[in-house]
Motif scaffolding. Structure first.
Motif, PDB file in Angstrom:
ATOM      1  N   GLU A 157      52.096  45.271  22.797  1.00 19.10           N
ATOM      2  CA  GLU A 157      51.929  46.137  23.962  1.00 19.10           C
ATOM      3  C   GLU A 157      50.708  47.037  23.769  1.00 19.10           C
ATOM      4  OE1 GLU A 157      54.388  49.545  26.488  1.00 19.10           O
ATOM      5  OE2 GLU A 157      55.487  48.071  25.261  1.00 19.10           O
ATOM      6  N   GLU A 158      49.871  47.103  24.801  1.00 13.47           N
ATOM      7  CA  GLU A 158      48.705  47.971  24.760  1.00 13.47           C
ATOM      8  C   GLU A 158      49.081  49.383  25.214  1.00 13.47           C
ATOM      9  OE1 GLU A 158      45.231  44.627  25.377  1.00 13.47           O
ATOM     10  OE2 GLU A 158      45.972  45.669  27.160  1.00 13.47           O
ATOM     11  N   LYS A 159      48.167  50.323  25.030  1.00 15.45           N
ATOM     12  CA  LYS A 159      48.476  51.736  25.307  1.00 15.45           C
ATOM     13  C   LYS A 159      48.876  51.986  26.748  1.00 15.45           C
ATOM     14  CE  LYS A 159      45.656  53.798  21.641  1.00 15.45           C
ATOM     15  NZ  LYS A 159      44.505  54.691  21.323  1.00 15.45           N
ATOM     16  N   ASP A 160      48.303  51.201  27.683  1.00 19.94           N
ATOM     17  CA  ASP A 160      48.607  51.438  29.102  1.00 19.94           C
ATOM     18  C   ASP A 160      49.857  50.693  29.567  1.00 19.94           C
ATOM     19  OD1 ASP A 160      47.846  48.786  29.339  1.00 19.94           O
ATOM     20  OD2 ASP A 160      45.921  49.221  30.297  1.00 19.94           O
ATOM     21  N   GLY A 161      50.574  50.073  28.644  1.00 16.07           N
ATOM     22  CA  GLY A 161      51.803  49.375  28.994  1.00 16.07           C
ATOM     23  C   GLY A 161      51.639  47.895  29.266  1.00 16.07           C
ATOM     24  N   THR A 162      50.416  47.397  29.263  1.00 19.49           N
ATOM     25  CA  THR A 162      50.193  45.961  29.426  1.00 19.49           C
ATOM     26  C   THR A 162      50.753  45.213  28.214  1.00 19.49           C
ATOM     27  OG1 THR A 162      48.240  46.225  30.816  1.00 19.49           O
ATOM     28  CG2 THR A 162      48.408  44.162  29.557  1.00 19.49           C
ATOM     29  N   ARG A 163      51.466  44.118  28.479  1.00 19.13           N
ATOM     30  CA  ARG A 163      52.064  43.330  27.390  1.00 19.13           C
ATOM     31  C   ARG A 163      51.447  41.929  27.382  1.00 19.13           C
ATOM     32  NH1 ARG A 163      56.412  45.735  25.142  1.00 19.13           N
ATOM     33  NH2 ARG A 163      57.111  43.776  24.223  1.00 19.13           N
TER      34      ARG A 163
ATOM     35  N   GLN B 174      44.031  48.672  36.800  1.00 20.07           N
ATOM     36  CA  GLN B 174      42.874  49.431  37.264  1.00 20.07           C
ATOM     37  C   GLN B 174      41.637  49.110  36.405  1.00 20.07           C
ATOM     38  OE1 GLN B 174      43.745  50.970  40.147  1.00 20.07           O
ATOM     39  NE2 GLN B 174      45.681  50.024  39.491  1.00 20.07           N
ATOM     40  N   THR B 175      41.858  49.018  35.112  1.00 20.21           N
ATOM     41  CA  THR B 175      40.752  48.703  34.200  1.00 20.21           C
ATOM     42  C   THR B 175      40.371  47.233  34.277  1.00 20.21           C
ATOM     43  OG1 THR B 175      41.530  50.416  32.690  1.00 20.21           O
ATOM     44  CG2 THR B 175      40.001  48.786  31.794  1.00 20.21           C
ATOM     45  N   LEU B 176      41.366  46.366  34.137  1.00 23.20           N
ATOM     46  CA  LEU B 176      41.092  44.931  34.111  1.00 23.20           C
ATOM     47  C   LEU B 176      40.637  44.431  35.477  1.00 23.20           C
ATOM     48  CD1 LEU B 176      44.073  43.642  31.914  1.00 23.20           C
ATOM     49  CD2 LEU B 176      41.727  44.147  31.211  1.00 23.20           C
ATOM     50  N   GLY B 177      41.164  45.044  36.552  1.00 20.32           N
ATOM     51  CA  GLY B 177      40.790  44.617  37.899  1.00 20.32           C
ATOM     52  C   GLY B 177      39.308  44.800  38.163  1.00 20.32           C
TER      53      GLY B 177
ATOM     54  N   VAL C  87      36.913  44.883  35.905  1.00 23.11           N
ATOM     55  CA  VAL C  87      36.189  43.909  35.076  1.00 23.11           C
ATOM     56  C   VAL C  87      36.229  42.529  35.724  1.00 23.11           C
ATOM     57  CG1 VAL C  87      36.149  42.721  32.847  1.00 23.11           C
ATOM     58  CG2 VAL C  87      36.608  45.189  32.945  1.00 23.11           C
ATOM     59  N   ALA C  88      37.429  42.126  36.152  1.00 18.05           N
ATOM     60  CA  ALA C  88      37.586  40.803  36.762  1.00 18.05           C
ATOM     61  C   ALA C  88      36.782  40.692  38.047  1.00 18.05           C
ATOM     62  CB  ALA C  88      39.065  40.523  37.043  1.00 18.05           C
ATOM     63  N   SER C  89      36.761  41.773  38.844  1.00 14.26           N
ATOM     64  CA  SER C  89      36.018  41.778  40.111  1.00 14.26           C
ATOM     65  C   SER C  89      34.529  41.542  39.869  1.00 14.26           C
ATOM     66  CB  SER C  89      36.226  43.109  40.831  1.00 14.26           C
ATOM     67  OG  SER C  89      35.375  43.204  41.960  1.00 14.26           O
ATOM     68  N   THR C  90      33.983  42.243  38.896  1.00 15.14           N
ATOM     69  CA  THR C  90      32.554  42.093  38.588  1.00 15.14           C
ATOM     70  C   THR C  90      32.231  40.665  38.157  1.00 15.14           C
ATOM     71  OG1 THR C  90      32.364  44.416  37.948  1.00 15.14           O
ATOM     72  CG2 THR C  90      30.673  42.905  37.112  1.00 15.14           C
ATOM     73  N   LEU C  91      33.032  40.126  37.259  1.00 20.21           N
ATOM     74  CA  LEU C  91      32.775  38.776  36.743  1.00 20.21           C
ATOM     75  C   LEU C  91      32.995  37.714  37.821  1.00 20.21           C
ATOM     76  CD1 LEU C  91      34.408  39.079  33.191  1.00 20.21           C
ATOM     77  CD2 LEU C  91      31.975  39.154  33.788  1.00 20.21           C
ATOM     78  N   ALA C  92      34.019  37.905  38.662  1.00 20.69           N
ATOM     79  CA  ALA C  92      34.297  36.935  39.716  1.00 20.69           C
ATOM     80  C   ALA C  92      33.180  36.897  40.748  1.00 20.69           C
ATOM     81  CB  ALA C  92      35.629  37.252  40.393  1.00 20.69           C
ATOM     82  N   HIS C  93      32.669  38.074  41.157  1.00 17.20           N
ATOM     83  CA  HIS C  93      31.530  38.096  42.082  1.00 17.20           C
ATOM     84  C   HIS C  93      30.329  37.400  41.459  1.00 17.20           C
ATOM     85  CE1 HIS C  93      33.073  40.283  45.483  1.00 17.20           C
ATOM     86  NE2 HIS C  93      33.497  41.303  44.725  1.00 17.20           N
ATOM     87  N   GLY C  94      30.136  37.592  40.154  1.00 17.92           N
ATOM     88  CA  GLY C  94      29.027  36.955  39.466  1.00 17.92           C
ATOM     89  C   GLY C  94      29.133  35.441  39.464  1.00 17.92           C
ATOM     90  N   GLU C  95      30.347  34.935  39.545  1.00 20.13           N
ATOM     91  CA  GLU C  95      30.566  33.488  39.593  1.00 20.13           C
ATOM     92  C   GLU C  95      30.653  32.970  41.025  1.00 20.13           C
ATOM     93  OE1 GLU C  95      33.938  32.492  37.198  1.00 20.13           O
ATOM     94  OE2 GLU C  95      32.917  32.916  35.308  1.00 20.13           O
ATOM     95  N   GLY C  96      30.577  33.850  41.987  1.00 24.33           N
ATOM     96  CA  GLY C  96      30.651  33.436  43.379  1.00 24.33           C
ATOM     97  C   GLY C  96      32.052  33.077  43.834  1.00 24.33           C
TER      98      GLY C  96
ATOM     99  N   ALA D  57      41.951  40.738  42.545  1.00 21.92           N
ATOM    100  CA  ALA D  57      41.965  41.851  41.591  1.00 21.92           C
ATOM    101  C   ALA D  57      41.749  43.182  42.298  1.00 21.92           C
ATOM    102  CB  ALA D  57      40.887  41.614  40.536  1.00 21.92           C
ATOM    103  N   GLU D  58      40.820  43.222  43.279  1.00 22.33           N
ATOM    104  CA  GLU D  58      40.475  44.480  43.958  1.00 22.33           C
ATOM    105  C   GLU D  58      41.616  45.044  44.788  1.00 22.33           C
ATOM    106  OE1 GLU D  58      35.786  43.100  44.417  1.00 22.33           O
ATOM    107  OE2 GLU D  58      37.128  43.109  46.168  1.00 22.33           O
TER     108      GLU D  58
END
Length: 440
Positions: free
Chosen positions: A120-126, A412-415, A417-426, A434-435
């Motif tokens: 488990e990470e600090k923000d509760g993500t498992r 909030q954090t991962l979303g 990151v995923a948004s930026t990378l997904a837009h970069g891939e079109g 994610a957004e």
């Protein structure tokens, strides 16, 4: 009367040594196309006709006059009867071998990461991994020229240790000859169903399923060239363990071992079949001569002398090397199925080895102990595939699923990151998914 075999000699100092060595490791492929063509027809027939094709091929190749594929299944009570009918010596040997193989693979299950985990990470993500055994596995056990109860133990026990619910065994019985040790081993190992079929048709039946024979998720176990070709063909429909080639042994020796022992260890693989390969690496020229003398002295005593002689004549190598360090380098290039280190300090040299199916250390560790009862699996990578493959084990009978549970804070954090990378891939839908979970 001693024989007069002259095993092929090589010296690492010779010009073109590496090229000569590698060419000596390869097998002729003239028959491969004909075998593959025959296998394609057999698999197509089994896929289309099911039981009818299995029955026809079994009558043709194994000379069994049976009316139904149902008649090819051996009831569980017959397996138990086969075990009960063994001599006390055979029963005791089989019991000890099974116990040791099971104990080794129980340890492997714990130590090799064959279990579920998460953190488990600090923000509760498992995040984690879920491990589940395969539902149904098919094991191929050779019949015909020889019967191998040890192969039953080595294939079925790790599957059961992994938790596989159903193990289906196929074993050819030419002319109806059933080996009681093979059936007894199936009983001890916990095999669920046994069918007396073999060859490419057995592989096809396990892969596609028939009215009588259920399809499996994975097929493991060695067989002849037709079995190997069939496994290659059905991979993707089912999983397979590996494509097994002829057996191999490589002995690294510093010249301190009994030459009779080393000669017999070379025989132990040569007796499998004419294409098996036995190789000795040693820095001591006089010791190599002693091993050659032992070969000629001991060969006439062997019941399978003709097979051994053909194998040694066509495929064996006695190689003189500069020193044991160079022997280890050459051993890595060979990447043998079985590697014996017969030396005063075997672990010193074992530490220098990167590529081998199994490493047997010390003068008292004959390869044959690994084949039967030491505990580690004897289903090993051949034909230099030890460079990237491992022995059969519990890990071959499980699969892993990634487990992901993202918390609201984590989204909030991962979303972002995923948004930026997904837009970069079109891939805008990926980004939007994610957004939409982000707090604005």
């Amino acid at each position: 009367m001693p024989s007069n075999i002259n095993v092929k000699r090589l010296n690492s100092k010779d010009a073109g040594f590496r090229e000569t060595l590698l060419s000596s490791l390869s097998l002729p492929t003239a028959d491969d196309e004909a075998i593959d063509a025959a296998v394609v027809k057999i698999l197509a027939a089994v896929k289309a006709q099911g039981d009818e094709a299995v029955l026809g091929f079994t009558k043709q190749f194994d000379r069994l006059n049976i009316a139904s594929v149902c008649d090819l299944e051996i009831p569980r009570k017959d397996l138990e009867l086969a075990y009960s009918s063994l001599s006390s010596e055979q029963k005791n040997a089989l019991d000890i071998a099974a116990q040791r193989v099971r104990a080794y693979h129980e340890h492997q299950k714990i130590e090799a990461g064959c279990h579920s985990w998460e953190y488990e990470e600090k923000d509760g993500t498992r995040l984690g991994q879920k491990v589940t055994p395969l539902d149904r596995v098919g094991i191929y056990v050779p019949g015909g020229k020889a019967a191998y109860p040890s192969s039953v133990l080595m294939n079925a026990i790790p599957a059961k240790v992994a938790g596989v619910a159903e193990v289906i065994m196929v074993v050819p019985t030419p002319d109806g000859a059933r080996n009681p040790l093979v059936l007894a081993a199936a009983y001890l190992a916990g095999v669920d169903r046994v069918f007396t079929i073999g060859g490419a048709q057995a592989v096809g039946a396990l892969a596609y399923g028939t009215k009588t024979i259920p399809s499996v998720d994975k097929i493991v176990g060695p067989g002849n060239a037709y079995v190997a070709a069939a496994k290659r063909r059905v991979f993707g429909i089912v999983g397979i363990d590996m494509i097994a080639g002829p057996s191999e042994i490589l002995v690294l020796c510093d010249g301190s071992s009994n030459p009779d022992w080393v000669a017999m260890d070379l025989f132990s693989q040569a007796e499998h079949d004419e294409q098996a390969q036995s190789i000795l690496l040693c820095p001591d020229a006089s010791y190599i001569e002693q091993v050659q003398a032992s070969i000629n002295k001991l060969l006439p005593e062997m019941p399978r002398a003709k097979v051994i002689e053909t194998s040694l004549t066509n495929r064996a190598l006695l190689i003189q090397v500069k020193d044991m360090s160079e022997a280890c380098e050459i051993a890595d290039a060979i990447a043998a199925e079985h590697l014996e280190i017969c030396a005063a300090d075997p672990r010193k040299w074992a530490d220098q080895i990167r590529h081998a199916g199994a490493i047997f250390m010390g003068n008292y560790t004959s390869e044959s102990l690994g084949d039967y009862c030491a505990g580690p699996n004897h289903v090993l990578p051949t034909a230099r595939t030890a460079r990237f493959s491992s022995p059969l084990g519990v890990y071959d009978f499980i699969k892993r699923s990634s487990m992901i549970e993202v918390s609201e804070a984590g989204a909030q954090t991962l979303g972002a990151v995923a948004s930026t990378l997904a837009h970069g891939e079109g891939l805008q839908a990926h980004a939007r998914a994610a957004e939409m979970r982000l707090k604005r």
